[in-house]
Design an enzyme around this catalytic site. Structure first.
Site, short mmCIF file in Angstrom:
data_model
loop_
_atom_site.label_atom_id
_atom_site.label_comp_id
_atom_site.label_asym_id
_atom_site.label_seq_id
_atom_site.Cartn_x
_atom_site.Cartn_y
_atom_site.Cartn_z
N ALA A 160 -15.69 3.79 -18.72
CA ALA A 160 -14.64 3.50 -17.75
C ALA A 160 -13.46 2.75 -18.35
CB ALA A 160 -15.23 2.70 -16.58
N ARG B 243 -18.24 -1.11 -11.73
CA ARG B 243 -19.20 -2.20 -11.61
C ARG B 243 -18.63 -3.60 -11.77
NH1 ARG B 243 -21.36 2.27 -13.50
NH2 ARG B 243 -23.36 2.92 -12.66
N GLN C 152 -18.87 9.19 -20.11
CA GLN C 152 -19.47 8.79 -18.84
C GLN C 152 -18.48 8.96 -17.69
OE1 GLN C 152 -20.46 4.84 -20.69
NE2 GLN C 152 -22.37 5.11 -19.58
N HIS D 87 -21.83 12.54 -16.60
CA HIS D 87 -21.86 12.24 -15.17
C HIS D 87 -21.05 13.24 -14.35
CE1 HIS D 87 -22.79 7.81 -16.39
NE2 HIS D 87 -23.86 8.58 -16.45
N CYS E 248 -23.76 31.47 -0.79
CA CYS E 248 -25.21 31.40 -0.57
C CYS E 248 -25.64 30.50 0.58
CB CYS E 248 -25.92 30.96 -1.85
SG CYS E 248 -25.73 29.19 -2.21
#
Length: 246
Positions: free
Chosen positions: A20, A32, A97, A117, A153
């Site tokens: 980040a 965080r 990430q 991620h 679907c």
């Protein structure tokens, strides 16, 4: 800074691992830290998203209201320095990430970015994996206050990110492991190295004989085993080091 340039110059295969911290320099809040996204809004767990239409509506509301701060963000000097290392052939891949797509926008080829991620800039069906663009889903949400099932679907559509409680993607994790064991320098840019299993990769690289460089404003749990730790801005650090390479 000279030590960093020397390590880059001596390396043949650099793996760049971004967190980040590289994107906060583009104005994207991290998750965080105090004042980060999760201090303001509670994360939505994968099981809750799948089980509840109400929770899915809330998740889409957050996404289309830009509660995460990603919309409109642009790559910064750190991203462009990473792209230059990839373009030069000195770095083999970016393992990230982050989910903001800024490495690709900065010029790193899609196949050179391993997203642990996922990616927040499009959606996928959880059942058939069909990709759906967010512009289409936003129009639907604004008209109906919901996002309906997959037109192919009937499965549940979700942004192509890995949520809390969701299984880590098998192929990216395997590719990241292979690249970790193949690199001779593992370069961490802006990761707290506190999220597992992703944070295992730098330790594995070090154990396998690679050099480990960590550029992060705050200390990390792996600082003690790193060959070089730089507690400074990523853009400034990378630009200065690349200038010394030329």
């Amino acid at each position: 800074m000279t030590d960093f340039s020397d390590l880059l110059r001596a390396s043949q295969r650099v793996l760049i691992f971004s967190g980040a911290g590289i994107s906060t320099e583009s104005g994207i809040p991290d998750f965080r830290s105090p004042g980060g996204i999760w201090s303001k809004i509670q994360p939505i767990y994968f099981q809750e998203f799948v089980a509840s239409e109400h929770t899915r509506r809330e998740a889409w509301r957050r996404r289309f209201s830009n509660a995460d701060g990603w919309v409109g963000a642009k790559p910064n000097r750190g991203h462009f320095a990473v792209a230059e290392l990839i373009r030069s052939g000195r770095a083999s891949v970016v393992v990230t990430q982050n989910v903001d797509n800024l490495h690709q926008v900065s010029g790193v080829p899609e196949e050179k970015v391993i997203e642990l991620h996922g990616n927040s800039t499009y959606a996928k069906c959880l059942k058939c994996q069909t990709r759906v663009e967010l512009d289409e889903l936003q129009r639907e949400f604004e008209a109906t206050n919901t996002v309906g099932p997959c037109k192919r679907c009937g499965g549940i559509l979700k942004t192509a990110t890995i949520s809390f409680g969701q299984q880590m993607p098998e192929l990216p994790m395997r590719r990241a492991q292979e690249e970790t064991l193949a690199c001779d320098l593992f370069l961490v840019l802006g990761s707290s190295l506190s999220v597992f299993p992703a944070a295992d990769f730098p330790a594995r690289a070090k154990q396998n004989g690679a050099k480990l460089v960590i550029v992060n404003r705050d200390p990390t749990p792996l600082d003690d085993i790193a060959d070089l730790v730089i507690h400074d801005g990523i853009g400034d650090t990378m630009e200065a080091s690349l200038a010394r390479l030329s």
